[in-house]
Design a protein around this motif. Structure first.
Motif, PDB file in Angstrom:
ATOM      1  N   ARG A  16       0.826  -1.207   0.000  1.00  0.00           N
ATOM      2  CA  ARG A  16       0.000   0.000   0.000  1.00  0.00           C
ATOM      3  C   ARG A  16       0.859   1.255   0.000  1.00  0.00           C
ATOM      4  N   PHE A  17       1.932   1.238   0.797  1.00  0.00           N
ATOM      5  CA  PHE A  17       2.775   2.423   0.860  1.00  0.00           C
ATOM      6  C   PHE A  17       3.480   2.687  -0.463  1.00  0.00           C
TER       7      PHE A  17
ATOM      8  N   LEU B  29       1.010   4.386  -2.503  1.00  0.00           N
ATOM      9  CA  LEU B  29       0.761   5.725  -1.956  1.00  0.00           C
ATOM     10  C   LEU B  29       1.903   6.679  -2.304  1.00  0.00           C
TER      11      LEU B  29
ATOM     12  N   ALA C  25      -3.811   3.654   5.459  1.00  0.00           N
ATOM     13  CA  ALA C  25      -3.349   3.657   4.077  1.00  0.00           C
ATOM     14  C   ALA C  25      -4.519   3.532   3.105  1.00  0.00           C
TER      15      ALA C  25
ATOM     16  N   HIS D 226      -5.994   6.871   2.780  1.00  0.00           N
ATOM     17  CA  HIS D 226      -5.123   7.715   1.968  1.00  0.00           C
ATOM     18  C   HIS D 226      -5.239   7.394   0.476  1.00  0.00           C
TER      19      HIS D 226
END
Length: 424
Positions: A99-100, A103, A296, A299
């Motif tokens: 996910r990061f 992102l 996340a 986001h």
């Protein structure tokens, strides 16, 4: 033989004296009395006050979806999975990393805290023969990691905060003196003043000098700004192949932990495999990972734009209100952190105490958080505070500053130097 008093002893004594004076007036090291958290409010000394000392900029720290994510992770994996990630880790690690990277639009390594992220990255990325230039106001966690570099024989040179011509000269000198890389360590948003890094100038420097690298701690720029909350540094600079960005998850992101991100997959892999805290230290806990995954997902959804807009409106309200009321700010950059200089520590304590009595908690700040004799009040704005809360707080702050003559004595040098306090 009597022990000789050193400058370090005198500085420690000053630190202790400042801390004791602030604590004695109920402004620091306090434990809130609430049994549950009400966003934007805390109870101190039996008095409910508006909390202008919170760094949960998007208001996600109390979001029920993050709580549910943490609880679900505990149910699946317990409160702790005790193994170095160099051996094994719960699958939530892979879920969060994926996910990061979406992102951030870059490769990412996870760490239990921002401090440990710095300690994992810098000793691995900076090599023998490199020179490190460090902004003198960069966060203490970066300065601590710089001590690891010094212990390894790396030369670390402080750069006067906000002095772009001196920075340019020091970069040129370091590139001339050394064949290695030159690293510049800075904050995306400086945690006390709220000033932002000179992003446009930094991009120009990276484009001009092929051996220059930038390491930006964007802990206070994360979440409330940038695509998907990727942070102020990424928003203002985009990705450069010699830009490393670190960020903390305990502020706008609403969970805990830290990350290091770069478009260079090889460098991030090197940090993850060889970073000492990631090899020899403990992992992020399952509830932390669960909460971070839930954040996340927010986001990565359209909701992030709504939350960022809410913070932007509150920042604008502070900038407009302080200008109208004549309240001095060390920086007027559009970030959620603001610092009002008052000069003497006793004046700072008097104003801070009066503000609590009026129903508003602001962070007191004296040395070593800020330079000696440059005490002041730091406050933050979050999505949990209403625009009317901000208006009322600024009105009270104006009145208490005016009553103590501060508004007539503070001079801000708009070229970026520290504020000065006229005698009186």
């Amino acid at each position: 033989m009597a022990r000789t008093t050193t400058s370090a002893d005198r500085l420690l004594a000053l630190f202790r004296d400042n801390a004791r004076r602030v604590h004695a007036r109920g402004l620091s090291h306090m434990r809130i009395e609430d049994q549950t958290i009400t966003p934007g409010r805390i109870t101190l000394g039996g008095r409910t006050v508006h909390n202008f000392g919170d760094c949960s900029y998007l208001g996600l720290g109390t979001d029920p979806r993050l709580s549910a994510g943490a609880k679900a992770a505990i149910d699946r994996f317990g409160t702790s999975y005790s193994s170095s990630i160099a051996y094994t880790a719960v699958p939530l690690y892979s879920d969060l990393k994926q996910r990061f990277e979406e992102l951030m639009g870059a490769s990412v390594v996870l760490a239990p805290t921002t401090t440990l992220a710095h300690a994992a990255a810098l000793p691995v990325l900076v090599r023998t023969g490199d020179v490190v230039l460090m902004d003198s106001a960069v966060h203490n966690s970066v300065q601590m990691s710089a001590q690891l570099l010094i212990a390894s024989g790396i030369e670390v040179r402080p750069v006067p905060h906000g002095d772009h011509p001196v920075l340019d000269e020091m970069i040129s000198a370091a590139l001339t003196e050394s064949d290695g890389a030159v690293w510049y360590l800075a904050d995306g948003v400086y945690s006390m003043s709220g000033a932002s890094a000179p992003f446009e100038h930094l991009t120009s420097l990276l484009d001009t000098h092929p051996r220059l690298w930038a390491y930006v701690d964007d802990a206070h720029g994360f979440s409330w700004r940038g695509p998907n909350g990727s942070g102020l540094a990424v928003d203002r600079m985009g990705w450069h192949d010699r830009l490393i960005v670190s960020a903390g998850l305990a502020k706008g992101f609403g969970s805990a932990g830290g990350i290091v991100a770069s478009p260079n997959d090889e460098l991030i892999d090197l940090v993850e495999v060889c970073g000492p805290p990631l090899t020899f230290g403990g992992p992020m806990t399952p509830p932390t990972l669960g909460a971070a995954i839930a954040s996340a997902d927010i986001h990565l959804s359209p909701e992030i734009d709504e939350r960022q807009d809410a913070v932007a409106r509150r920042i604008e309200a502070v900038l407009d209100g302080t200008e109208q009321l004549g309240i001095p700010l060390v920086s007027r950059d559009a970030t959620p952190i603001f610092f009002v200089p008052v000069g003497r520590t006793d004046v700072m304590i008097d104003v801070g105490e009066a503000m609590v009595e009026a129903g508003f908690y602001l962070n007191p700040a004296a040395w070593p958080a800020v330079p000696h004799r440059r005490a002041g009040l730091r406050f933050t704005v979050t999505a949990s505070l209403g625009l009317d809360d901000i208006e009322a707080m600024l009105a009270q702050l104006h009145d208490h500053l005016q009553a103590r003559g501060v508004l007539d004595r503070v001079v801000i040098d708009l070229r970026g130097s520290e504020p000065t306090i006229q005698p009186g």
